[in-house]
Design a protein around this motif. Structure first.
Motif, PDB file in Angstrom:
ATOM      1  N   VAL A 298       1.482  10.023  10.137  1.00  0.00           N
ATOM      2  CA  VAL A 298       0.464   9.543  10.092  1.00  0.00           C
ATOM      3  C   VAL A 298       0.950   8.147   9.635  1.00  0.00           C
ATOM      4  CG1 VAL A 298      -1.663   8.679   9.331  1.00  0.00           C
ATOM      5  CG2 VAL A 298      -1.360  10.807   8.728  1.00  0.00           C
ATOM      6  N   THR A 299       1.731   7.543  10.568  1.00  0.00           N
ATOM      7  CA  THR A 299       2.505   5.851  10.544  1.00  0.00           C
ATOM      8  C   THR A 299       1.510   5.346  10.649  1.00  0.00           C
ATOM      9  OG1 THR A 299       2.901   6.701  12.756  1.00  0.00           O
ATOM     10  CG2 THR A 299       4.544   6.592  11.232  1.00  0.00           C
ATOM     11  N   CYS A 300       0.535   4.728  10.911  1.00  0.00           N
ATOM     12  CA  CYS A 300      -0.402   3.642  11.308  1.00  0.00           C
ATOM     13  C   CYS A 300      -0.855   3.124  10.484  1.00  0.00           C
ATOM     14  CB  CYS A 300      -1.833   3.840  12.845  1.00  0.00           C
ATOM     15  SG  CYS A 300      -2.968   5.217  11.739  1.00  0.00           S
ATOM     16  N   ASP A 301      -1.630   1.598  10.261  1.00  0.00           N
ATOM     17  CA  ASP A 301      -2.795   1.330   9.350  1.00  0.00           C
ATOM     18  C   ASP A 301      -3.298   1.511   9.368  1.00  0.00           C
ATOM     19  OD1 ASP A 301      -0.045   1.197   8.269  1.00  0.00           O
ATOM     20  OD2 ASP A 301       0.048  -1.205   8.519  1.00  0.00           O
ATOM     21  N   GLY A 302      -4.845   1.586   8.159  1.00  0.00           N
ATOM     22  CA  GLY A 302      -6.080   1.332   7.934  1.00  0.00           C
ATOM     23  C   GLY A 302      -6.752   2.665   8.243  1.00  0.00           C
TER      24      GLY A 302
ATOM     25  N   SER B 113      -4.241  14.857  -9.806  1.00  0.00           N
ATOM     26  CA  SER B 113      -2.761  15.060  -8.893  1.00  0.00           C
ATOM     27  C   SER B 113      -2.567  13.593  -8.390  1.00  0.00           C
ATOM     28  CB  SER B 113      -2.126  15.852  -9.237  1.00  0.00           C
ATOM     29  OG  SER B 113      -3.251  16.936  -8.215  1.00  0.00           O
ATOM     30  N   ILE B 114      -3.602  13.764  -7.019  1.00  0.00           N
ATOM     31  CA  ILE B 114      -4.073  13.148  -6.083  1.00  0.00           C
ATOM     32  C   ILE B 114      -4.023  11.549  -6.225  1.00  0.00           C
ATOM     33  CG2 ILE B 114      -5.356  12.555  -3.580  1.00  0.00           C
ATOM     34  CD1 ILE B 114      -6.354  15.830  -4.126  1.00  0.00           C
ATOM     35  N   ARG B 115      -4.712  11.195  -7.433  1.00  0.00           N
ATOM     36  CA  ARG B 115      -4.136  10.360  -7.130  1.00  0.00           C
ATOM     37  C   ARG B 115      -3.306   9.553  -8.063  1.00  0.00           C
ATOM     38  NH1 ARG B 115     -10.422   9.179 -10.247  1.00  0.00           N
ATOM     39  NH2 ARG B 115      -9.453  11.349 -12.018  1.00  0.00           N
ATOM     40  N   SER B 116      -2.570  10.308  -8.765  1.00  0.00           N
ATOM     41  CA  SER B 116      -0.935   9.907  -9.169  1.00  0.00           C
ATOM     42  C   SER B 116      -0.350   9.422  -8.435  1.00  0.00           C
ATOM     43  CB  SER B 116      -1.015  10.993 -10.637  1.00  0.00           C
ATOM     44  OG  SER B 116       0.438  10.598 -10.861  1.00  0.00           O
ATOM     45  N   ALA B 117      -0.461  10.373  -7.486  1.00  0.00           N
ATOM     46  CA  ALA B 117       0.440  10.225  -6.628  1.00  0.00           C
ATOM     47  C   ALA B 117       0.537   9.058  -5.455  1.00  0.00           C
ATOM     48  CB  ALA B 117       0.606  11.683  -5.488  1.00  0.00           C
ATOM     49  N   ILE B 118      -1.451   9.178  -5.180  1.00  0.00           N
ATOM     50  CA  ILE B 118      -1.653   7.755  -4.227  1.00  0.00           C
ATOM     51  C   ILE B 118      -0.866   6.371  -4.564  1.00  0.00           C
ATOM     52  CG2 ILE B 118      -3.206   6.399  -3.346  1.00  0.00           C
ATOM     53  CD1 ILE B 118      -4.203   9.276  -2.925  1.00  0.00           C
ATOM     54  N   GLU B 119      -1.238   6.180  -6.570  1.00  0.00           N
ATOM     55  CA  GLU B 119      -0.565   5.406  -7.454  1.00  0.00           C
ATOM     56  C   GLU B 119       0.808   5.399  -7.246  1.00  0.00           C
ATOM     57  OE1 GLU B 119      -2.281   5.862 -11.219  1.00  0.00           O
ATOM     58  OE2 GLU B 119      -3.941   5.212 -10.353  1.00  0.00           O
ATOM     59  N   ARG B 120       1.855   6.286  -7.167  1.00  0.00           N
ATOM     60  CA  ARG B 120       2.743   6.088  -7.069  1.00  0.00           C
ATOM     61  C   ARG B 120       3.581   5.238  -5.633  1.00  0.00           C
ATOM     62  NH1 ARG B 120       4.678  11.429  -9.219  1.00  0.00           N
ATOM     63  NH2 ARG B 120       7.296  11.119  -7.915  1.00  0.00           N
ATOM     64  N   SER B 121       2.870   5.025  -4.353  1.00  0.00           N
ATOM     65  CA  SER B 121       3.095   5.539  -3.124  1.00  0.00           C
ATOM     66  C   SER B 121       3.506   3.952  -2.898  1.00  0.00           C
ATOM     67  CB  SER B 121       2.120   6.093  -2.282  1.00  0.00           C
ATOM     68  OG  SER B 121       1.127   5.205  -2.234  1.00  0.00           O
ATOM     69  N   ASN B 122       3.617   3.074  -3.372  1.00  0.00           N
ATOM     70  CA  ASN B 122       3.893   1.307  -3.107  1.00  0.00           C
ATOM     71  C   ASN B 122       2.528   1.195  -2.066  1.00  0.00           C
ATOM     72  OD1 ASN B 122       6.171   1.590  -5.357  1.00  0.00           O
ATOM     73  ND2 ASN B 122       7.312   3.096  -3.806  1.00  0.00           N
ATOM     74  N   GLY B 123       1.883   1.180  -2.236  1.00  0.00           N
ATOM     75  CA  GLY B 123       1.282   0.638  -1.231  1.00  0.00           C
ATOM     76  C   GLY B 123       1.012   1.145   0.417  1.00  0.00           C
TER      77      GLY B 123
ATOM     78  N   PRO C 203      -4.316  -2.216   2.479  1.00  0.00           N
ATOM     79  CA  PRO C 203      -4.840  -2.270   3.964  1.00  0.00           C
ATOM     80  C   PRO C 203      -4.452  -1.172   4.499  1.00  0.00           C
ATOM     81  CG  PRO C 203      -3.463  -4.452   3.561  1.00  0.00           C
ATOM     82  CD  PRO C 203      -3.563  -3.710   2.467  1.00  0.00           C
ATOM     83  N   ARG C 204      -3.258  -0.737   3.939  1.00  0.00           N
ATOM     84  CA  ARG C 204      -2.665   0.231   4.721  1.00  0.00           C
ATOM     85  C   ARG C 204      -3.530   1.401   5.122  1.00  0.00           C
ATOM     86  NH1 ARG C 204       2.888   1.594   4.301  1.00  0.00           N
ATOM     87  NH2 ARG C 204       2.962   3.070   6.833  1.00  0.00           N
TER      88      ARG C 204
ATOM     89  N   ALA D 257     -22.412   3.294   2.465  1.00  0.00           N
ATOM     90  CA  ALA D 257     -22.290   1.979   2.801  1.00  0.00           C
ATOM     91  C   ALA D 257     -21.564   1.227   2.386  1.00  0.00           C
ATOM     92  CB  ALA D 257     -24.113   1.940   2.206  1.00  0.00           C
ATOM     93  N   PHE D 258     -20.489   1.183   1.572  1.00  0.00           N
ATOM     94  CA  PHE D 258     -19.922   0.734   1.521  1.00  0.00           C
ATOM     95  C   PHE D 258     -18.023   0.870   1.319  1.00  0.00           C
ATOM     96  CE2 PHE D 258     -22.785   0.334  -1.739  1.00  0.00           C
ATOM     97  CZ  PHE D 258     -23.628  -0.969  -1.518  1.00  0.00           C
ATOM     98  N   ASP D 259     -18.218   1.838   2.332  1.00  0.00           N
ATOM     99  CA  ASP D 259     -17.009   2.607   3.222  1.00  0.00           C
ATOM    100  C   ASP D 259     -15.705   1.645   4.088  1.00  0.00           C
ATOM    101  OD1 ASP D 259     -17.943   3.578   5.354  1.00  0.00           O
ATOM    102  OD2 ASP D 259     -17.382   5.226   5.441  1.00  0.00           O
ATOM    103  N   GLY D 260     -16.648   0.673   4.392  1.00  0.00           N
ATOM    104  CA  GLY D 260     -16.425  -0.279   5.241  1.00  0.00           C
ATOM    105  C   GLY D 260     -16.215   0.636   6.787  1.00  0.00           C
ATOM    106  N   GLY D 261     -16.440   1.686   6.603  1.00  0.00           N
ATOM    107  CA  GLY D 261     -16.171   3.066   8.492  1.00  0.00           C
ATOM    108  C   GLY D 261     -15.174   3.096   8.417  1.00  0.00           C
ATOM    109  N   TYR D 262     -14.490   3.762   7.294  1.00  0.00           N
ATOM    110  CA  TYR D 262     -12.886   4.084   7.082  1.00  0.00           C
ATOM    111  C   TYR D 262     -13.186   5.809   7.041  1.00  0.00           C
ATOM    112  CZ  TYR D 262     -10.894  -0.374   6.305  1.00  0.00           C
ATOM    113  OH  TYR D 262     -10.301  -1.654   6.870  1.00  0.00           O
ATOM    114  N   ARG D 263     -14.413   6.518   7.156  1.00  0.00           N
ATOM    115  CA  ARG D 263     -14.711   7.848   6.698  1.00  0.00           C
ATOM    116  C   ARG D 263     -14.959   8.167   7.834  1.00  0.00           C
ATOM    117  NH1 ARG D 263     -16.154  10.060   2.194  1.00  0.00           N
ATOM    118  NH2 ARG D 263     -15.689   9.278   0.437  1.00  0.00           N
ATOM    119  N   TRP D 264     -15.195   7.280   9.451  1.00  0.00           N
ATOM    120  CA  TRP D 264     -15.541   7.997  10.219  1.00  0.00           C
ATOM    121  C   TRP D 264     -17.068   8.711  10.156  1.00  0.00           C
ATOM    122  CZ3 TRP D 264     -13.870   6.892  15.646  1.00  0.00           C
ATOM    123  CH2 TRP D 264     -12.495   5.928  15.329  1.00  0.00           C
ATOM    124  N   GLY D 265     -17.421   8.255   9.240  1.00  0.00           N
ATOM    125  CA  GLY D 265     -18.642   9.562   8.397  1.00  0.00           C
ATOM    126  C   GLY D 265     -18.492  10.884   8.132  1.00  0.00           C
TER     127      GLY D 265
END
Length: 443
Positions: A194-198, A208-218, A223-224, A292-300
């Motif tokens: 998954v090399t694309c942004d957005g 553990s997932i939330r912690s891993a995401i916080e460690r991912s340096n963005g 916006p990535r 209503a607030f996800d910006g369309g990034y869920r694709w439903g």
């Protein structure tokens, strides 16, 4: 030949091995022992005939090695196959005893020196990596436990193409759902697949997932990327906290609503039942659970049901050794990709531009646009105001930014009924507002 010589503790060298001839001699032939054998296949009788055989070994036991070159993995596998078929979880010591009884040799399961054993393993296949480039820019991740001799967790990530086909794109075997394990998985996923942004990332609310995401340096942060939660887990956490099953439907409706106006109405209704409920909900950022607030990034996509389907498909493989499990993913994906490609090519050959799923929805939206009036518009900025009849409800449509107040345009990435009305009013081509992912050449 193998069984006989292994049991005798002697070895041989093959000099000729053809479809109709086999010729072998003792490895030390002529050096105190003249054992040899020549066998020929008799075509008419469909059997083999021993034409020459010096079967008297004159070598001494002192010259025989305690290892045997013919006792290879294939020979051992054939010997223990009946035992494994009866009991796939057979103990190693039982296998050693069987080989000792049959061949009079003791095999060992010791690790070979200087061999490194992986702590974790991540893998993806090149067709999967290529396929994701043509899928919706959203992924679902989940983990499931392994049941065999080798414990741990299988982590899986899937996406979806424009025809609602599930596309597994990467796997990992880790020690458990720890922060380090998820960081290993998500880091490799970001680097290699998954090399694309957005991109949208949907998971449960595991710490553990939330912690891993916080460690991912963005790498997995705006916006990535945009991390969102499976609402089934939010619903489960809510019911566990408040023991209020009569509010279950209201919680789910709040999360599924596509417009801010409808969200606020249901939110206030929940607040009337008790401020403790909305206070708990407010601790979760709205863009991580509310459509209503996800910006369309869920694709439903509201739940992680797609990846859970793959976990179910691989259930029978989760008690296999690691190598066999990896092979199982290879062969099943190979069959899946082959079958789906044939289906897609059939639709393309029939002259169809869009996928079957989106075509059905487009036709429905086009029919529904007949009762919509375009009251005013800013042609330069491609902004319209439309009114549904006979209700009189008004919506704003922004064609340039692919947004409509109804929420469907930005969620589904296809023209909603209001967009169809605007395009008909201004004689615009509605097809340009269909996301490329739904086109059959992408599928």
């Amino acid at each position: 030949m193998k069984d006989h010589t292994i049991r005798r503790g002697v070895d041989y060298r093959v000099y000729e091995s053809e479809p109709t001839t086999f010729y072998a001699k003792y490895t030390e032939y002529g050096n105190g022992c003249d054992w040899l054998i020549r066998v020929t296949k008799m075509q008419k009788k469909y059997c083999w005939e021993i034409r020459r055989y010096n079967g008297s070994h004159t070598c001494t036991r002192s010259t025989i090695s305690q290892d045997h070159s013919k006792l290879d993995s294939k020979t051992v596998a054939e010997a223990i196959k009946p035992l494994v078929e009866v009991d796939p979880s057979i103990k190693v010591k039982s296998i050693i005893a069987e080989v000792q009884s049959k061949f009079n040799y003791t095999i060992r399961d010791d690790l070979v020196p200087d061999i490194r054993v992986p702590h974790r393993v991540f893998w993806s296949y090149y067709p999967c990596i290529r396929a994701f480039r043509h899928c919706k820019s959203v992924v679902q991740v989940d983990g499931t436990h392994l049941y065999g001799k080798y414990k741990g967790c299988l982590l899986v990530v899937v996406s979806q193409d424009g025809n609602n086909n599930i596309v597994p794109i990467a796997f990992a075997i880790v020690e458990g759902e720890t922060s380090d394990a998820w960081y290993f998985f998500l880091s490799n996923l970001r680097q290699h697949v998954v090399t694309c942004d957005g991109v949208g990332l949907i998971s449960d609310r595991h710490d553990s997932i939330r912690s891993a995401i916080e460690r991912s340096n963005g790498a997995w942060s705006p916006p990535r990327a945009f991390h969102m939660f499976c609402i089934r887990h939010i619903e489960s956490n809510f019911l566990r906290k408040f023991k209020a099953p009569y509010l279950q439907k209201l919680i789910v409706n709040i999360e599924y609503l596509r417009t801010i106006r409808e969200y606020q109405m249901r939110y206030e209704r929940l607040k009337e039942r008790g401020e403790a409920y909305t206070t708990w909900l407010d601790r979760i950022p709205r863009e991580q659970y509310a459509l209503a607030f996800d910006g369309g990034y869920r694709w439903g996509h509201m739940i992680t049901n797609l990846v859970e389907c793959i976990n179910s498909v691989l259930k029978g493989a989760r008690n296999l050794p690691v190598t066999a499990l990896v092979k199982a993913t290879f062969y099943r994906l190979n069959e899946l990709f082959t079958r789906k490609r044939v289906e897609a090519e059939a639709r393309i050959n029939a002259g169809l531009v869009f996928s079957e799923m989106v075509t059905t929805k487009l036709h429905a939206n086009q029919r529904a646009s007949g009762n919509i009036q375009v009251s005013c518009f800013d042609r330069e900025n491609e902004v319209f105001e439309v009114r549904e009849m006979p209700s009189g409800v008004e919506y704003a449509v922004d064609l340039r930014h692919h947004r409509c107040d109804c929420g469907e345009f930005q969620v589904d990435r296809i023209p909603c009924r209001h967009v169809f009305a605007c395009c008909a009013n201004q004689r615009l081509d509605w097809q340009v507002y269909v996301n490329d992912v739904y086109k059959m050449d992408q599928v």
